[in-house]
Design a protein around this motif. Structure first.
Motif, PDB file in Angstrom:
ATOM      1  N   LEU A   1       0.709   9.112  -1.099  1.00 36.19           N
ATOM      2  CA  LEU A   1      -0.669   9.094  -1.610  1.00 36.19           C
ATOM      3  C   LEU A   1      -0.763   9.392  -3.108  1.00 36.19           C
ATOM      4  O   LEU A   1      -1.496   8.688  -3.813  1.00 36.19           O
ATOM      5  CB  LEU A   1      -1.558  10.027  -0.789  1.00 36.19           C
TER       6      LEU A   1
ATOM      7  N   ALA B   1      -2.141   6.654  -5.853  1.00 35.38           N
ATOM      8  CA  ALA B   1      -3.207   6.945  -6.815  1.00 35.38           C
ATOM      9  C   ALA B   1      -2.781   6.565  -8.231  1.00 35.38           C
ATOM     10  O   ALA B   1      -3.555   5.961  -8.980  1.00 35.38           O
ATOM     11  CB  ALA B   1      -3.593   8.421  -6.753  1.00 35.38           C
TER      12      ALA B   1
ATOM     13  N   TRP C   1     -12.236   5.434  -6.978  1.00 34.15           N
ATOM     14  CA  TRP C   1     -11.206   5.279  -5.951  1.00 34.15           C
ATOM     15  C   TRP C   1     -10.095   6.315  -6.086  1.00 34.15           C
ATOM     16  O   TRP C   1      -9.608   6.853  -5.087  1.00 34.15           O
ATOM     17  CB  TRP C   1     -10.627   3.863  -5.978  1.00 34.15           C
TER      18      TRP C   1
ATOM     19  N   ILE D   1      -9.021   9.075  -3.267  1.00 37.44           N
ATOM     20  CA  ILE D   1      -7.644   9.228  -2.776  1.00 37.44           C
ATOM     21  C   ILE D   1      -7.166  10.662  -2.980  1.00 37.44           C
ATOM     22  O   ILE D   1      -6.563  11.268  -2.083  1.00 37.44           O
ATOM     23  CB  ILE D   1      -6.701   8.232  -3.473  1.00 37.44           C
ATOM     24  N   ASN D   2      -7.437  11.228  -4.150  1.00 33.13           N
ATOM     25  CA  ASN D   2      -6.996  12.592  -4.434  1.00 33.13           C
ATOM     26  C   ASN D   2      -7.715  13.627  -3.574  1.00 33.13           C
ATOM     27  O   ASN D   2      -7.107  14.620  -3.151  1.00 33.13           O
ATOM     28  CB  ASN D   2      -7.158  12.906  -5.916  1.00 33.13           C
TER      29      ASN D   2
ATOM     30  N   THR E   1      -6.066  13.389  -0.215  1.00 32.73           N
ATOM     31  CA  THR E   1      -4.731  13.987  -0.287  1.00 32.73           C
ATOM     32  C   THR E   1      -4.817  15.513  -0.250  1.00 32.73           C
ATOM     33  O   THR E   1      -4.049  16.170   0.462  1.00 32.73           O
ATOM     34  CB  THR E   1      -4.010  13.533  -1.566  1.00 32.73           C
TER      35      THR E   1
END
Length: 77
Positions: free
Chosen positions: A19, A23, A41, A45-46, A49
């Motif tokens: 992940l 990113a 986005w 994602i972060n 994660t």
């Protein structure tokens, strides 16, 4: 919730390696190709994660702490 070792290892690889690398890839490609909202986005994602990393850490603490406060690993039958 308990994960077997194989599932835990796969989830840990996903959260610690895949992940964050995804990113970075999306950020780089998005900037080169002038994608709109690429920062949104990356943030999503972060956030995902960080959430999954927290859940895995809790799972790890339950495993090594025994999950029942006695300091021993749970036994699987």
């Amino acid at each position: 919730m308990f994960l077997d070792n194989d599932s835990y290892d796969k989830a840990k690889w996903l959260v610690l390696i895949f992940l964050p690398a995804l990113a970075v890839l999306i950020k780089g490609v998005g900037e080169v190709l002038y994608w709109e909202a690429v920062d949104v986005w990356i943030t999503l994602i972060n956030l995902g994660t960080a959430f999954l990393g927290t859940i895995l850490q809790i799972s790890s603490q339950h495993y090594y702490g025994g999950g029942d406060g006695n300091g021993q690993r749970p036994r699987y039958s």
